[in-house]
Write an enzyme that holds these catalytic residues in place. Structure first.
Site, PDB file in Angstrom:
ATOM      1  N   TRP A 187      30.747  -2.479  22.229  1.00  0.00           N
ATOM      2  CA  TRP A 187      30.674  -0.934  22.287  1.00  0.00           C
ATOM      3  C   TRP A 187      32.131  -0.511  21.800  1.00  0.00           C
ATOM      4  O   TRP A 187      32.964  -0.951  22.066  1.00  0.00           O
ATOM      5  CB  TRP A 187      30.593  -0.567  23.756  1.00  0.00           C
ATOM      6  N   GLU A 228      25.768  -1.606  21.997  1.00  0.00           N
ATOM      7  CA  GLU A 228      25.577  -0.577  23.081  1.00  0.00           C
ATOM      8  C   GLU A 228      25.911   0.890  22.526  1.00  0.00           C
ATOM      9  O   GLU A 228      26.817   1.103  22.277  1.00  0.00           O
ATOM     10  CB  GLU A 228      26.662  -0.882  24.306  1.00  0.00           C
ATOM     11  N   LYS A 230      25.243   5.004  23.078  1.00  0.00           N
ATOM     12  CA  LYS A 230      25.197   5.920  24.081  1.00  0.00           C
ATOM     13  C   LYS A 230      25.052   7.352  23.725  1.00  0.00           C
ATOM     14  O   LYS A 230      25.106   7.648  22.501  1.00  0.00           O
ATOM     15  CB  LYS A 230      26.809   5.857  25.299  1.00  0.00           C
ATOM     16  N   ASP A 261      22.562   0.664  28.801  1.00  0.00           N
ATOM     17  CA  ASP A 261      23.401   1.375  29.763  1.00  0.00           C
ATOM     18  C   ASP A 261      22.554   2.479  30.741  1.00  0.00           C
ATOM     19  O   ASP A 261      22.129   3.297  30.305  1.00  0.00           O
ATOM     20  CB  ASP A 261      24.863   1.687  29.599  1.00  0.00           C
ATOM     21  N   HIS A 264      23.684   5.967  30.100  1.00  0.00           N
ATOM     22  CA  HIS A 264      23.787   6.373  28.778  1.00  0.00           C
ATOM     23  C   HIS A 264      22.814   7.194  28.223  1.00  0.00           C
ATOM     24  O   HIS A 264      22.688   7.360  26.919  1.00  0.00           O
ATOM     25  CB  HIS A 264      24.161   5.182  27.783  1.00  0.00           C
ATOM     26  N   HIS A 288      23.054  -2.947  31.255  1.00  0.00           N
ATOM     27  CA  HIS A 288      24.450  -2.616  31.960  1.00  0.00           C
ATOM     28  C   HIS A 288      24.002  -1.495  33.144  1.00  0.00           C
ATOM     29  O   HIS A 288      23.580  -0.373  33.266  1.00  0.00           O
ATOM     30  CB  HIS A 288      25.492  -1.714  30.984  1.00  0.00           C
ATOM     31  N   ASP A 296      27.626  10.175  32.937  1.00  0.00           N
ATOM     32  CA  ASP A 296      27.844   9.084  33.176  1.00  0.00           C
ATOM     33  C   ASP A 296      29.176   8.652  33.970  1.00  0.00           C
ATOM     34  O   ASP A 296      29.925   7.936  33.495  1.00  0.00           O
ATOM     35  CB  ASP A 296      27.895   8.512  31.525  1.00  0.00           C
ATOM     36  N   ASP A 298      29.527   6.339  36.240  1.00  0.00           N
ATOM     37  CA  ASP A 298      29.695   4.826  36.591  1.00  0.00           C
ATOM     38  C   ASP A 298      30.152   4.539  37.986  1.00  0.00           C
ATOM     39  O   ASP A 298      30.976   3.960  38.507  1.00  0.00           O
ATOM     40  CB  ASP A 298      31.085   4.203  35.676  1.00  0.00           C
ATOM     41  N   ASP A 328      27.905  -2.398  35.373  1.00  0.00           N
ATOM     42  CA  ASP A 328      28.815  -1.645  34.399  1.00  0.00           C
ATOM     43  C   ASP A 328      29.240  -0.657  35.330  1.00  0.00           C
ATOM     44  O   ASP A 328      28.589   0.590  35.408  1.00  0.00           O
ATOM     45  CB  ASP A 328      28.551  -1.145  33.059  1.00  0.00           C
TER      46      ASP A 328
HETATM   47  C1  RNT Z   1      31.225   2.819  28.178  1.00  0.00           C
HETATM   48  C2  RNT Z   1      30.458   1.425  27.961  1.00  0.00           C
HETATM   49  C3  RNT Z   1      31.111   0.229  28.015  1.00  0.00           C
HETATM   50  C4  RNT Z   1      32.282   0.490  28.877  1.00  0.00           C
HETATM   51  C5  RNT Z   1      32.706  -1.110  29.177  1.00  0.00           C
HETATM   52  C6  RNT Z   1      33.984  -1.049  30.099  1.00  0.00           C
HETATM   53  O1  RNT Z   1      30.654   4.139  28.187  1.00  0.00           O
HETATM   54  O2  RNT Z   1      29.316   1.889  29.025  1.00  0.00           O
HETATM   55  O3  RNT Z   1      30.147  -0.689  28.397  1.00  0.00           O
HETATM   56  O4  RNT Z   1      31.913   0.744  30.336  1.00  0.00           O
HETATM   57  O5  RNT Z   1      32.922  -1.685  28.053  1.00  0.00           O
HETATM   58 ZN    ZN Z   2      28.118   0.191  29.316  1.00  0.00          ZN
END
Ligand code: RNT
Ligand code: ZN
Length: 421
Positions: A187, A228, A230, A261, A264, A288, A296, A298, A328
């Site tokens: 990523w 990955e 986004k 993810d 994302h 993820h 996003d 997290d 994640d």
């Molecule tokens: C970022 C991505 C990625 C990170 C990690 C820390 O938007 O989701 O996966 O969260 O690599």
């Molecule tokens: Zn991620």
């Protein structure tokens, strides 16, 4: 909860599920075989252990200053061991390149190698966890301009290509040492706050860089590459070079994995629905598992509808060897080990729901287009006694049942985290 009550409740639950044609013992046997990759970065707010540290960047953010954050690899390992001790089953641990052990020396990202991760490999072997890996393309002076593998500055682009190549070598080494393929997630934060004019140029450079990075082949028994995409990041709202379309096309043509993810996508998109859409075209997916709140963000994963739907799909498509589950999220406002525990256990509860789904009956209703019966069965499944099955599983695996998790995390906080001044 008394052992006797756990067993009685389970016996009743097993009967109840049997009415629906579901074998709870088989469900638990299957759950035990689904590894989840815990992400190292929940343990220290994506800090890492490099000698010269730059502030977190790349459009991701951690808030909170809860005391007791791991400051060294040893502390992070102790915390991860505590997390593993309250999570049923055997799992994996996902490292970022910035979490190497550099012995107090400045080792830049284009100079890392397997030698900086031998401590992690030894620890993994001793604790019987497998390792996954991630290159770290943020929190570095050479990512400050917002572009890494797609940078128009050739010196910067070459630096990150070298980093990515070395990250793959480290991942392959981990896979070889531990006898299970290491999933490496690629990523990069590349993008910009406002609309660029030359989008094609950026994407052409990213494609070129990735092709160079992936030129060396490793056995899939050692290393599995995933990319990955986004939608946007903080400070990169208008343009993300590695968009979903870009990476889906890339993964499909290069025959590598694609990472989905949960934070994302546009908020009304259903990530669960993407699994069966992409699997015919790529060798596998890396999930993820995350919880976005309004963006996003997290947040720590909870057993919400998104997770339930995702887990139902994971079980329904049944391609366990091609679906890799990683977490994640990063929350610095609460006990970080507790966050790992809740997020992982909630994901497992989702998987258990999937495994306990009255599949046969649902498929029958599906087959004769009895929409009402299908709808009602899906509703009934929600209130079947999955909690009793979960408690029995935790008890059998010698980890805290739901009622016992809070006191255990509090004990660890008192005895270990509180001593980190
Ligand atoms: C970022 C991505 C990625 C990170 C990690 C820390 O938007 O989701 O996966 O969260 O690599
Ligand atoms: Zn991620």
């Amino acid at each position: 909860m008394k052992k006797e009550s756990i067993e009685k409740s389970y016996a009743l639950a097993r009967e109840r599920y049997a009415d629906y044609g579901v074998d709870t013992d088989a469900a638990l046997a299957a759950l035990k075989n689904i590894p989840i990759s815990l992400h190292c970065w929940q343990g220290d707010d994506v800090g890492g252990f490099e000698t010269s540290q730059s502030a977190l960047s790349g459009g991701i953010q951690v808030t909170g200053n809860y005391p007791g954050k791991a400051r060294t690899p040893a502390e992070l390992r102790t915390d991860a061991e505590e997390a593993f001790s309250v999570i049923p089953g055997k799992h994996r641990f996902s490292l970022h390149a910035s979490y190497g052990e550099f012995g107090g020396k400045k080792v830049d990202r284009d100079a890392i190698g397997p030698e900086h991760f031998v401590g992690w490999v030894e620890w993994a072997r001793k604790n019987k966890v497998a390792l996954d890996f991630n290159g770290t393309f943020f929190a570095h002076p050479l990512s400050a301009a917002g572009y890494t593998l797609s940078s128009p500055d050739d010196r910067i682009r070459r630096f990150w290509i070298e980093h990515a190549k070395r990250s793959r070598a480290i991942g392959a080494d981990m896979g070889r040492e531990l006898g299970t393929p290491c999933v490496i997630n690629h990523w990069v934060p590349d993008g910009s706050k406002d609309s660029p004019v030359d989008r094609s140029g950026c994407r052409a450079r990213l494609l070129d860089s990735l092709d160079e990075v992936l030129a060396k082949t490793y056995s899939p028994d050692q290393l599995l590459d995933s990319v990955e995409g986004k939608l946007f990041g903080i400070g990169a709202e208008a343009f993300t070079v590695g968009s979903h379309e870009f990476y889906l096309g890339y993964a499909a043509t290069r025959k590598i994995l694609v990472t989905l993810d949960l934070g994302h996508y546009h908020p009304t998109e259903v990530v669960a629905d993407k699994i069966s859409s992409v699997l015919p075209f790529v060798p596998g997916v890396l999930l993820h598992v995350s919880r976005g709140v309004r963006w996003d963000s997290d947040h720590v994963v909870t057993l919400n509808d998104d997770i339930r739907e995702l887990c139902l799909e994971i079980v329904r498509v049944g391609k366990a060897d091609r679906i890799h589950i990683g977490l994640d999220f990063f929350d610095g406002t609460i006990n970080r080990i507790g966050a790992w525990a809740v997020g992982t256990r909630s994901t497992q509860k989702g998987l258990l729901f999937g495994l306990l789904e009255p599949r046969q009956k649902l498929l029958e209703a599906d087959g004769v287009s009895d929409g009402f019966a299908r709808l009602e069965l899906l509703e009934e499944a929600k209130t079947l006694p999955a909690g009793a099955v979960w408690d029995y599983y935790c008890d059998r695996e010698n980890v805290p049942t739901d009622g016992m998790l809070i006191p255990e995390i509090h004990r660890y906080e008192r005895e270990t985290l509180a001593k980190r001044a």
